[in-house]
Scaffold this motif. Structure first.
Motif, short mmCIF file in Angstrom:
data_model
loop_
_atom_site.label_atom_id
_atom_site.label_comp_id
_atom_site.label_asym_id
_atom_site.label_seq_id
_atom_site.Cartn_x
_atom_site.Cartn_y
_atom_site.Cartn_z
N ARG A 29 -5.70 2.70 1.02
CA ARG A 29 -6.31 3.84 0.34
C ARG A 29 -5.26 4.67 -0.38
O ARG A 29 -5.44 5.06 -1.54
CB ARG A 29 -7.06 4.71 1.35
N ASP A 30 -4.14 4.95 0.30
CA ASP A 30 -3.08 5.74 -0.31
C ASP A 30 -2.46 5.00 -1.50
O ASP A 30 -2.12 5.61 -2.51
CB ASP A 30 -2.00 6.08 0.72
N ALA A 31 -2.29 3.67 -1.35
CA ALA A 31 -1.74 2.90 -2.46
C ALA A 31 -2.69 2.92 -3.66
O ALA A 31 -2.26 3.03 -4.81
CB ALA A 31 -1.49 1.46 -2.01
N ARG A 32 -3.99 2.84 -3.39
CA ARG A 32 -4.98 2.86 -4.48
C ARG A 32 -4.99 4.23 -5.17
O ARG A 32 -5.07 4.31 -6.39
CB ARG A 32 -6.35 2.53 -3.91
N ARG A 33 -4.88 5.30 -4.37
CA ARG A 33 -4.83 6.63 -4.97
C ARG A 33 -3.58 6.81 -5.82
O ARG A 33 -3.63 7.41 -6.89
CB ARG A 33 -4.87 7.70 -3.87
N GLY A 34 -2.43 6.27 -5.32
CA GLY A 34 -1.20 6.37 -6.10
C GLY A 34 -1.31 5.63 -7.42
O GLY A 34 -0.85 6.11 -8.46
N THR A 35 -1.98 4.48 -7.40
CA THR A 35 -2.17 3.70 -8.63
C THR A 35 -3.05 4.46 -9.61
O THR A 35 -2.79 4.51 -10.82
CB THR A 35 -2.79 2.34 -8.30
#
Length: 371
Positions: free
Chosen positions: A360-366
């Protein structure tokens, strides 16, 4: 005319220190009421479920009789069931509630202090020091403090680890949170290596099994005489953190905003790290290093009551208590008569959640990068 950048920081910090939505008040009250009811149900289930089933009415009759407030003319339970409920199960169930609440609260504060959603109570290597202390007692057969020798050694190991991390992180008379965390990781790696070396060179083969069981976490073997220490640690931790909840809220707005509002961020973080490590050491000494409770509970609670720590901390305590009580019930009933270490079940629940959180955090960062 737009305000200068310096004027935006105090406003942001003030907003972080206040509840974001006034409607959260009703949600918070409802959530606390529901979790309080669930905790009462969980404690009743923990006292009644086991190899000998005790109905809920009988459980509370036994408890009321023990407290001197009989619900009827005379207790309906047999002496054997009274012993099972009051002597065998009650200390264990209460320890589960205390440890679950404590780990959830410590995890909540740790995530705020380092501003990382993946932070958890064992960030500074306290669990490794406690585990090494327990290994020393088992391998060398030490019994200076009788039946509580293992718990005492575990707490001593946690305390010495904290002191070692503190000393190694200090440079130029100052300690930064980054150096503190890195020192914790390094010290934990060394202590874990020493622990494995002691286990490999142990004379008795069953020592490795005993230590493995302890390092996976468990609530068995607790006595009424030893329950007061983790309870005191929990009360102290929650009390101090509630007093400091505004400062924790300020950190959510960033270090610059918190400093602008008058918070000495470096000193505050060091004090909180020391407090949280001591509380964690007490909890680990009582139940072993039970993982993932302090990682997953804060995130679930924030979805319900928002990010204000005045609400998150008490709610996380209730949620953590409910979660660990039921995890322990499952640990001693799923494979009965064999008991599964409760840390195994919390890891099975927390591992997938941890992976989802990372994605989830990686997707938000992207998404932020694309925007």
């Amino acid at each position: 005319m737009t305000a200068p950048p310096q004027a935006a920081a105090p406003a942001t910090a003030v907003r972080a220190a206040r509840p974001r939505h006034r409607g959260r008040g009703r949600t918070f009250a409802l959530t606390v009421a529901v979790l309080g009811g669930l905790l009462l149900v969980s404690l009743t289930a923990g006292l009644g479920i086991g190899s000998v089933h005790v109905p809920p009415g009988e459980v509370w009759s036994i408890v009321a009789h023990a407290l001197g407030a009989d619900l009827g003319p005379e207790p309906v339970a047999s002496p054997a069931r009274e012993t099972i409920v009051l002597t065998v199960r009650a200390p264990r169930v209460l320890l589960g509630a205390v440890v679950g609440a404590g780990l959830a609260v410590v995890g909540t504060a740790m995530q705020a202090l380092v501003r990382n959603p993946l932070a958890e109570p064992y960030l500074l290597g306290v669990s490794s020091g406690a585990s090494l202390g327990a290994v020393v007692v088992v391998v060398f057969g030490l019994s200076l403090f009788g039946p509580v020798s293992l718990s005492v050694a575990a707490f001593a190991g946690a305390l010495l680890t904290l002191l070692l991390v503190y000393v190694t992180a200090r440079a130029g008379g100052r300690i930064t949170s980054v150096r503190l965390v890195l020192s914790g990781v390094a010290v934990a790696a060394v202590l874990t290596a020493v622990m494995h070396l002691l286990l490999l060179t142990a004379d008795r083969g069953n020592q490795a099994r005993e230590i493995l069981s302890w390092t996976l976490g468990g609530l068995g073997g607790v006595r009424w005489q030893t329950l007061w220490l983790p309870t005191a640690g929990l009360v102290l931790g929650i009390g101090v953190l509630l007093v400091q909840s505004r400062s924790l809220n300020l950190l959510l707005a960033g270090e610059e905003a918190a400093t602008t509002m008058g918070l000495d961020v470096a000193r505050f973080r060091v004090r909180m790290f020391v407090l949280l490590s001591l509380v964690t050491g007490v909890l680990v000494a009582a139940a072993g290093p039970i993982g993932f409770v302090g990682l997953i509970m804060p995130h679930i609670v924030r979805l319900l009551v928002g990010g204000d720590h005045r609400r998150v901390l008490p709610t996380a305590a209730l949620a953590g208590a409910v979660f660990l009580v039921w995890a322990d019930i499952a640990a001693r009933t799923i494979a009965a008569p064999m008991e599964i270490p409760v840390g195994v079940l919390t890891a099975l629940c927390g591992g997938p959640f941890f992976l989802w959180l990372m994605r989830r955090d990686a997707r938000r960062g992207t998404e932020r990068g694309v925007a």
